[in-house]
Structure formats: structure tokens, C-alpha cells
Design a protein around this motif. Structure first.
Motif, PDB file in Angstrom:
ATOM      1  N   THR A 176     -39.328 -58.857   0.313  1.00  0.00           N
ATOM      2  CA  THR A 176     -40.537 -58.151  -0.130  1.00  0.00           C
ATOM      3  C   THR A 176     -41.457 -59.014  -0.989  1.00  0.00           C
ATOM      4  O   THR A 176     -42.386 -58.524  -1.610  1.00  0.00           O
ATOM      5  N   GLN A 178     -43.573 -61.029   0.097  1.00  0.00           N
ATOM      6  CA  GLN A 178     -44.871 -60.942   0.751  1.00  0.00           C
ATOM      7  C   GLN A 178     -45.082 -59.505   1.224  1.00  0.00           C
ATOM      8  O   GLN A 178     -44.228 -58.934   1.901  1.00  0.00           O
ATOM      9  N   ILE A 179     -46.220 -58.959   0.876  1.00  0.00           N
ATOM     10  CA  ILE A 179     -46.486 -57.559   1.196  1.00  0.00           C
ATOM     11  C   ILE A 179     -46.551 -57.310   2.700  1.00  0.00           C
ATOM     12  O   ILE A 179     -46.333 -56.191   3.171  1.00  0.00           O
ATOM     13  N   SER A 180     -46.813 -58.353   3.491  1.00  0.00           N
ATOM     14  CA  SER A 180     -46.954 -58.201   4.947  1.00  0.00           C
ATOM     15  C   SER A 180     -45.621 -58.032   5.658  1.00  0.00           C
ATOM     16  O   SER A 180     -45.589 -57.645   6.821  1.00  0.00           O
ATOM     17  N   GLN A 183     -40.389 -53.593   5.798  1.00  0.00           N
ATOM     18  CA  GLN A 183     -39.441 -52.950   4.895  1.00  0.00           C
ATOM     19  C   GLN A 183     -38.864 -51.703   5.573  1.00  0.00           C
ATOM     20  O   GLN A 183     -39.554 -51.074   6.392  1.00  0.00           O
ATOM     21  N   THR A 333     -45.389 -47.727   5.773  1.00  0.00           N
ATOM     22  CA  THR A 333     -45.162 -48.367   4.477  1.00  0.00           C
ATOM     23  C   THR A 333     -46.472 -48.784   3.825  1.00  0.00           C
ATOM     24  O   THR A 333     -46.709 -48.534   2.632  1.00  0.00           O
ATOM     25  N   LEU A 334     -47.335 -49.387   4.615  1.00  0.00           N
ATOM     26  CA  LEU A 334     -48.569 -49.941   4.066  1.00  0.00           C
ATOM     27  C   LEU A 334     -49.583 -48.857   3.703  1.00  0.00           C
ATOM     28  O   LEU A 334     -50.277 -48.959   2.678  1.00  0.00           O
ATOM     29  N   MET A 337     -48.566 -47.369   0.496  1.00  0.00           N
ATOM     30  CA  MET A 337     -48.763 -48.295  -0.619  1.00  0.00           C
ATOM     31  C   MET A 337     -50.234 -48.448  -1.000  1.00  0.00           C
ATOM     32  O   MET A 337     -50.565 -48.567  -2.180  1.00  0.00           O
ATOM     33  N   SER A 338     -51.128 -48.413  -0.013  1.00  0.00           N
ATOM     34  CA  SER A 338     -52.506 -48.829  -0.285  1.00  0.00           C
ATOM     35  C   SER A 338     -53.579 -47.780  -0.011  1.00  0.00           C
ATOM     36  O   SER A 338     -54.721 -47.943  -0.454  1.00  0.00           O
TER      37      SER A 338
END
Length: 439
Positions: A176, A178-180, A183, A333-334, A337-338
Motif C-alpha cells: 500500500t 503506492q495508492i495505485s 488492495q 477502493t479508490l 478513498m477519494s
């Protein structure tokens, strides 16, 4: 005197007739093969095989059956000349061998070696063999013996495909930093499935990376970037579908092509699995539908299933090679998160990296091979999902079905656009290559 000879003549005729073997040649119906496939599929669903592993269970039994029937029909060429690692099967030692019987014996025997539970297959096998024994015991025995011999030959070969080695390799390490990077996703947060599948020996592809797809858009959360636009597309498309309700066409499409062999449904402290067929299993079902519509005989059906299952098998190897190379984070996931921490996809996110879409790659390969086999636009009604409570859908061609399977992953909220489009292209290229090499 003449009466005496007449009586004696009739007596001898009676003896000859009474001693005549009443058995007849065993006729193997194509339905026997379809039923064998059905039992394998139901066993795969019961055993909860992952999509890549399920493709292995489908392909090897078909190759065993195909190599046997290829001996009796010059229309079909042995795969031993196409698959470098495959040696020619032994020839039958007795002329009385019924190759159709041997083909199904080999199919069933290899299948049983690749699954966990045997109840369904054994029950079907016993019932089928009893019918054949009653029809012609001697013919069955020599044919079974030959089928078992071929099954042993194929099993020895398949054991060298590196599958056993990958069972002992380490689990995928989640990084983890790197956010890319991928997970684990809700609700079970399972480890990445089959991270070493690119080490499985391909059948026709030269290497797992032979059909490496286009690179996905460069990861970026800047609002003007291509990647961020794709992320927003997943979010906005799924929200729009949710507003339409459960009767929307997009939801029907997403559910029809879900094909997730293990959907975890949590109720309190209890997690229950909803079992379904895999993407490969869905295309095996479509192949059966096409074979039945064209009224193919046993040899034709085995040919169609073998070629298609080879495409599916190598497509998974190619796709999984890219998945764990690019190791891309899933939309769920993304977005959490964002963009929106409460957002959920329409479908449960499968436990492995995002790029490329497995459904897209496999559907592209299978549909391309089927288009070659059945020629041009082949209209069909897909009833594959009926046993799982979903209605049938009609398609104008295999290509149209593959395109719908691919876009279903975007509708479901589990893939970005690039994974769908590039994955479909990747699969079509694989399918073209395989058909050209083995036809």
C-alpha cells in the motif's frame, strides 16, 4: 424320410438362433456428452473453484475426449501436432474398441481427477455405464479399458503444467506504499486469487505475456486526467443505474454476467456464500447452446467445446499475467478513498487486481473462436443462467454477447473503461491466434 431331415434342419436353426449374441453396438448419444459437461459444471459450482482453476478443469477432459474422436474422423486434427508439450495418445490395441465410448470414459475419468467432490459425476457415470454394459458388455469393457489408458496419458501430461507448484508458492503481498496498487475489497477482504497463474503452462500461446494488452491510462487523481475521468465514470454510471432501480436494463446485464463463483453475503456474524458459475462456465454453456441449435453430433460437439475451452484456458493465463503485473487498484477502493466513502458497487468486487477485465478477455477469446466455428452472425438465446434464477437473454452474435459481458463489468462498478475495452481486444487477439494455430 424328408420329414425327418426337415425336423433336424429346423432343430439346428433353432440352436444357432438361440446361441446368437443378442448384444448390439453401443450408441453414444451427444446428450450423454452434454450431461457429462453439466455434471462437471455443477461440481465446479459446488466446490467453488476460482475462474482460472475452473478453466483448467474444463479444458483437459475435453482434450482427452477430442484426441480419441480425432482418430476416427480426418476432419479433426490431433492437437499433439499443435500443442508442443502434448505427445500423441496411445492407439487402441483392439479393433472392437468403440471410440465414442472411450472418449466419454476418458472425459469423465480426467474430470474426476481435477475436482474435489465426485458424487454427481460418479452417479451419472454409474448410470451411463450400466446402460452401455447391458447393450454390449464386451464392447464396453474393451472401450473402457482404452478410455482409461488415454485418461492416464492425459493426466500424466497435465500434471506437468506447473499447477501443483503454484499451490506451494507464497500468497500475494499487498503493498500500500503506492495508492495505485490493489488492495483487498469488502466484504471478505480476501487475498489475491491465483497470483502465480501466469506460471501455468499455456496450451497454444508461446508465453503468458504474448498478448500483453495496451497499458491502462496512467494513474492520476487529478481531475483532468484520463484515469480520473474513468474513475468518475464508474461512480456516475453506477449511481445513475441505482436511481433507475432494479428493473433497469443495465442492472439486468450486470447480474446476468456476474458469474462470481463466491459471493459472500454477511448477516451479523454469519457469512453465507452464494454459488454461481464462472465466466468460463458461462461460455461453456453458450457453446452447448450453439451445438444444440446446429444439431451437431458427438464429434462436432466435442470439437467445439475443446477449441473453445482451449481459448478460455489460455485467455485466463494471459489476463492474470497482466493483472498481477499492473496490480491496479479497484474502483471500489479508490472511490471510497477519494470520492464517496459510502459508495458501493452493484456487484461484489472479485478478489484480484483490476486490469484487465477477466470477463472481457475470456469473452473476447471464446466469442472469436465460436464465431469461426459456427460462421458469421449466430443468433442464440442464452439460457445459461436459468438455474441460478436469472432469465434468458437473446443475442445476435457471439461478438455482441462478448461486448455485453465486457460492459457489464463497468455497469457493475468493478472495472474501469480501459479494462473493459482493452481486455476485450486482448481476448479477441488471443482467440484469433489460437484458432489459426489449431485449425
Amino acid at each position: 424320410m424328408h420329414r425327418f431331415y426337415l425336423i433336424r434342419y429346423c432343430f439346428f436353426i433353432l440352436i444357432i438362433v438361440s446361441c446368437k449374441d443378442e448384444s448390439e453396438p453401443i450408441k453414444v448419444n451427444v446428450e450423454d456428452y452434454y450431461n457429462s459437461l453439466d455434471k462437471v459444471t455443477k461440481t465446479l459450482v459446488h466446490d467453488i473453484f476460482s475462474p482460472p482453476v475452473a478453466s483448467r478443469v474444463y479444458v483437459y477432459p475435453n482434450i482427452a475426449a477430442y484426441e480419441i474422436i480425432a482418430q476416427k474422423n480426418t476432419k479433426y486434427k490431433s492437437l499433439a501436432t499443435k500443442i508442443k508439450s502434448l505427445e500423441s495418445i496411445p492407439k487402441p490395441e483392439e479393433l472392437s474398441v468403440n471410440l465414442n465410448v472411450s472418449a466419454l470414459v476418458a472425459y469423465i475419468e480426467v474430470s474426476k481427477k481435477l475436482v474435489f467432490t465426485h458424487d454427481l459425476i460418479n452417479k451419472f457415470q454409474d448410470s451411463l455405464y450400466d446402460v452401455w454394459k447391458k447393450r454390449n458388455l464386451k464392447e464396453f469393457e474393451v472401450s473402457e479399458k482404452y478410455g482409461l489408458k488415454v485418461a492416464t496419458h492425459i493426466h500424466t501430461w497435465l500434471e506437468a503444467d506447473n499447477y501443483s507448484k503454484t499451490r506451494t508458492m507464497p500468497k500475494f503481498t499487498v503493498n500500500t506504499d503506492q495508492i495505485s496498487r490493489w488492495q483487498p475489497t469488502p466484504p471478505s477482504y480476501m487475498d489475491g486469487i491465483e497470483p502465480h497463474w501466469n506460471k501455468i503452462r499455456p496450451l497454444i500461446l508461446k508465453t503468458a505475456a504474448q498478448f500483453k494488452p495496451k497499458k491502462h491510462p496512467e494513474f492520476s487523481l487529478e481531475k483532468g486526467s484520463v484515469f480520473y475521468k474513468e474513475l468518475r465514470e464508474v461512480y456516475e454510471v453506477t449511481n445513475s443505474i441505482k436511481e433507475k432501480g432494479d428493473t433497469s436494463e443495465e442492472i439486468k446485464i450486470a447480474q446476468f454476467w456476474d458469474c462470481n463463483p463466491y459471493v459472500a453475503v454477511s448477516t451479523g456474524h454469519l457469512t453465507v456464500a452464494t454459488k454461481k458459475i464462472t465466466p468460463g462456465g458461462h461460455w461453456v454453456g453458450i457453446t452447448n447452446i450453439a451445438c444444440k441449435k446446429n444439431k451437431l453430433n458427438l464429434e462436432g460437439a466435442i470439437y467445439a467445446q475443446t477449441y473453445t475451452s482451449i481459448g478460455i484456458f489460455d485467455a485466463f493465463i494471459s489476463c492474470w499475467d497482466e493483472k498481477y503485473r499492473s496490480n491496479l487498484i479497484r474502483p471500489e477502493t479508490l472511490i471510497n478513498m477519494s470520492i464517496d466513502k459510502n459508495w458501493t458497487p452493484l456487484l461484489q468486487t472479485p478478489p484480484f487486481p483490476e486490469y484487465t477485465s477477466g470477463h472481457s478477455v475470456v469473452s473476447g477469446a471464446a466469442s472469436t473462436i465460436l464465431t469461426h466455428i459456427f460462421k458469421g452472425n449466430f443468433n442464440f438465446i442464452d439460457t445459461t443462467e436459468l438455474p441460478y434464477g436469472l432469465p434468458s437473454r437473446e443475442f445476435k452474435s457471439f461478438k455482441v454477447a462478448a461486448e455485453e459481458a465486457a460492459i457489464s463489468r463497468l455497469y457493475g462498478g468493478i472495472h474501469y473503461r480501459a479494462a473493459v475495452d482493452n481486455g476485450l481486444e486482448q481476448g479477441e487477439n488471443i482467440g484469433e491466434y489460437i484458432y489459426e494455430k489449431i485449425n
